[in-house]
Design an enzyme around this catalytic site. Structure first.
Site, PDB file in Angstrom:
ATOM      1  N   TYR A  16       0.849  -1.206   0.000  1.00  0.00           N
ATOM      2  CA  TYR A  16       0.000   0.000   0.000  1.00  0.00           C
ATOM      3  C   TYR A  16       0.882   1.253   0.000  1.00  0.00           C
ATOM      4  CZ  TYR A  16      -2.570   3.892   1.947  1.00  0.00           C
ATOM      5  OH  TYR A  16      -3.074   5.153   2.157  1.00  0.00           O
ATOM      6  N   GLN A 119      -4.294  18.550   5.805  1.00  0.00           N
ATOM      7  CA  GLN A 119      -4.664  18.196   4.419  1.00  0.00           C
ATOM      8  C   GLN A 119      -6.068  17.629   4.392  1.00  0.00           C
ATOM      9  OE1 GLN A 119      -4.665  14.597   3.119  1.00  0.00           O
ATOM     10  NE2 GLN A 119      -5.782  15.512   1.407  1.00  0.00           N
ATOM     11  N   TYR A 121      -9.495  16.211   2.247  1.00  0.00           N
ATOM     12  CA  TYR A 121     -10.193  15.706   1.060  1.00  0.00           C
ATOM     13  C   TYR A 121     -11.609  16.266   1.126  1.00  0.00           C
ATOM     14  CZ  TYR A 121      -6.554  12.334  -0.193  1.00  0.00           C
ATOM     15  OH  TYR A 121      -5.380  11.748  -0.600  1.00  0.00           O
ATOM     16  N   LYS A 243      -3.049  21.000  -3.561  1.00  0.00           N
ATOM     17  CA  LYS A 243      -2.064  19.933  -3.824  1.00  0.00           C
ATOM     18  C   LYS A 243      -2.545  19.007  -4.942  1.00  0.00           C
ATOM     19  CE  LYS A 243       0.423  16.176  -1.510  1.00  0.00           C
ATOM     20  NZ  LYS A 243      -0.224  14.949  -1.935  1.00  0.00           N
ATOM     21  N   HIS A 267       1.073  12.700  -6.905  1.00  0.00           N
ATOM     22  CA  HIS A 267       0.639  11.873  -5.774  1.00  0.00           C
ATOM     23  C   HIS A 267       1.557  10.649  -5.609  1.00  0.00           C
ATOM     24  CE1 HIS A 267      -3.116  11.754  -3.177  1.00  0.00           C
ATOM     25  NE2 HIS A 267      -2.522  10.632  -2.807  1.00  0.00           N
TER      26      HIS A 267
HETATM   27  C1  LIG Z   1       1.023   5.704   1.653  1.00  0.00           C
HETATM   28  C2  LIG Z   1       0.710   7.022   1.049  1.00  0.00           C
HETATM   29  C3  LIG Z   1      -0.459   7.676   1.421  1.00  0.00           C
HETATM   30  C4  LIG Z   1      -0.745   8.936   0.893  1.00  0.00           C
HETATM   31  N1  LIG Z   1      -1.870   9.590   1.319  1.00  0.00           N
HETATM   32  C5  LIG Z   1      -2.091  10.858   0.913  1.00  0.00           C
HETATM   33  C6  LIG Z   1      -3.175  11.599   1.456  1.00  0.00           C
HETATM   34  O1  LIG Z   1      -3.924  11.137   2.301  1.00  0.00           O
HETATM   35  N2  LIG Z   1      -3.343  12.867   0.996  1.00  0.00           N
HETATM   36  C7  LIG Z   1      -2.523  13.442   0.059  1.00  0.00           C
HETATM   37  O2  LIG Z   1      -2.727  14.599  -0.325  1.00  0.00           O
HETATM   38  N3  LIG Z   1      -1.488  12.748  -0.456  1.00  0.00           N
HETATM   39  C8  LIG Z   1      -1.242  11.492  -0.053  1.00  0.00           C
HETATM   40  N4  LIG Z   1      -0.161  10.803  -0.544  1.00  0.00           N
HETATM   41  C9  LIG Z   1       0.773  11.474  -1.477  1.00  0.00           C
HETATM   42  C10 LIG Z   1       1.905  12.169  -0.706  1.00  0.00           C
HETATM   43  O3  LIG Z   1       1.386  13.257   0.035  1.00  0.00           O
HETATM   44  C11 LIG Z   1       3.004  12.705  -1.646  1.00  0.00           C
HETATM   45  O4  LIG Z   1       2.414  13.470  -2.668  1.00  0.00           O
HETATM   46  C12 LIG Z   1       3.841  11.557  -2.243  1.00  0.00           C
HETATM   47  O5  LIG Z   1       4.070  10.561  -1.294  1.00  0.00           O
HETATM   48  C13 LIG Z   1       5.167  12.101  -2.755  1.00  0.00           C
HETATM   49  O6  LIG Z   1       5.921  11.097  -3.329  1.00  0.00           O
HETATM   50  P1  LIG Z   1       7.076  10.274  -2.535  1.00  0.00           P
HETATM   51  O7  LIG Z   1       6.369   9.263  -1.713  1.00  0.00           O
HETATM   52  O8  LIG Z   1       7.890   9.671  -3.633  1.00  0.00           O
HETATM   53  O9  LIG Z   1       7.845  11.269  -1.687  1.00  0.00           O
HETATM   54  C14 LIG Z   1       0.140   9.537  -0.060  1.00  0.00           C
HETATM   55  C15 LIG Z   1       1.313   8.857  -0.425  1.00  0.00           C
HETATM   56  C16 LIG Z   1       1.606   7.631   0.111  1.00  0.00           C
HETATM   57  C17 LIG Z   1       2.899   6.958  -0.291  1.00  0.00           C
END
Ligand SMILES: Cc1cc2nc3c(=O)[nH]c(=O)nc-3n(C[C@H](O)[C@H](O)[C@H](O)COP(=O)(O)O)c2cc1C
Length: 369
Positions: A16, A119, A121, A243, A267
């Site tokens: 995940y 953050q 949604y 974002k 993302h």
């Molecule tokens: C496990 C996981 C959960 C995430 N959940 C959210 C979230 O709830 N809200 C959001 O805006 N981005 C979410 N993201 C995206 C991160 O905020 C971010 O944009 C992303 O992890 C950046 O890439 P990186 O993991 O390579 O640093 C999630 C990313 C991961 C890996």
């Protein structure tokens, strides 16, 4: 730390967190594209000082130009991940963004304090949106991050195979995976089963996991319209960051609506497997929003050099998601603090190696492709 974390986190939770959408080509490209960003060092500098890493963003001075990205369900990946990361961020003075889908509540993170961002949604029901915003404001969050890149429910193959999809269905393989990760399992037993802590009050009680998934997909807004963003702007007195922007027109619309900053992001390769990398999207977006508008970016950052690369390309500030989770998984509760220290040291070493006096000067060291 990535390898060590993989050994300590059960397979379904690892998949995940570490996985992406589709064939995971954007996930891989986020890092590969960063590797192709080259910088030119200048060694013959007369007055080399220790480089300045600090940065002012939206009225706050940060010791370094990076923060913790919002991570939903982080407590499933490592028990109480959000609390541990928030504490580490507070101790080091860096920003921590709490996901609206986190397993720690707005109030729990508010009590920890520090430079905390909430953050969100978008829910279809504006009463829920208003209430969440009020709770965030009362709990000391000064920055609202509205994520716009989840217009439809997400289908990730790894999660579907592991039964983490909607409706969730933990299968024998998943359960065996948990048994093989005793540190995670014991910690999880101590802290209880994670839940969507902030949004729990708006959900009917006693839903099964399957029902919860269906319920949530009916409550969360798909596309976030420009009107809805205007609504957030009117409701939220603090900083507003949008974002998940990859398109220059979308970026210009955020500026028009009065957003204070945007995060250029795909993302972490989790939404559209044909998306551009943030690196490739940055130049057109910078042109659309102008030189002085605060641009944040994320995706694929695994070390201090990667942070320097993003800044050299014109980002003002970056977020890291998985890097912090790898640190927690590898080291446990103190992983976040360790990661911040390493990232700062690597960023300082990169500037030193380049002969760059401060992060503001990094674009001068970029080798244009
Ligand atoms: C496990 C996981 C959960 C995430 N959940 C959210 C979230 O709830 N809200 C959001 O805006 N981005 C979410 N993201 C995206 C991160 O905020 C971010 O944009 C992303 O992890 C950046 O890439 P990186 O993991 O390579 O640093 C999630 C990313 C991961 C890996």
């Amino acid at each position: 730390m990535e390898a060590a974390a993989q050994r300590r986190i059960p397979r379904f939770a690892w998949d995940y967190m570490a996985g992406g959408i589709g064939r995971e080509s954007v996930l891989a490209e986020n890092c590969a594209r960063l590797d192709r960003v080259k910088l030119r060092p200048r060694y013959l500098v007369d007055d080399a000082e220790s480089p300045d890493l600090s940065h002012s963003l939206l009225g706050t001075r940060y010791p370094a130009p990076f923060g913790v990205a919002p991570l939903g369900l982080s407590g499933l990946i490592w028990p109480q991940a959000a609390e541990h990361l928030a504490r580490a961020a507070r101790a080091e003075g860096i920003s921590f963004a709490l996901s609206g889908m986190a397993t720690s509540s707005i109030e729990q993170i508010g009590a920890i304090g520090g430079k905390i961002w909430y953050q969100h949604y978008a829910f279809i029901d504006n009463d829920i949106n208003s209430d969440l915003l009020k709770r965030a404001q009362h709990s000391g969050f000064d920055t609202l991050v509205v994520t716009v890149d989840i217009p439809t429910s997400t289908r990730r193959d790894r999660d579907i195979r592991n039964g983490l999809a909607v409706p969730p269905d933990l299968n024998l393989r998943t359960l065996l995976g948990i048994v093989q990760r005793p540190a995670w399992a014991l910690s999880m037993l101590r802290h209880g089963v994670p839940e969507f802590a902030s949004i729990k009050p708006y959900l009917p009680a006693n839903l099964s996991l399957a029902q919860l998934g269906v319920q949530l997909s009916e409550m969360i807004e798909g596309h976030v319209s420009r009107d809805k963003l205007r609504w957030y702007r009117a409701q939220w007195p603090g900083n507003l960051i949008v974002k998940g922007i990859l398109d220059a027109d979308d970026a210009a619309a955020c500026v028009d609506i009065g957003a204070d900053a945007i995060v250029v992001s795909n993302h972490g390769g989790r939404q559209l497997d044909a998306a551009q990398t943030s690196i490739d999207a940055l130049p057109a977006i910078r042109q659309a929003v102008g030189h002085d508008y605060p641009l944040l970016a994320d995706g694929g950052i695994r070390n201090g050099l990667d942070i320097a690369r993003y800044l050299a390309l014109g980002a003002d500030y970056v977020l890291l998601g998985r890097a912090f989770m790898f640190a927690l998984g590898a080291i446990g509760d103190n992983g976040g603090a360790h990661a911040i220290t390493i990232l700062q040291a690597e960023l300082a070493a990169t500037l030193g190696q380049l002969g760059c006096p401060s992060i503001r000067h990094l674009p001068e060291f970029l080798i244009k492709e």
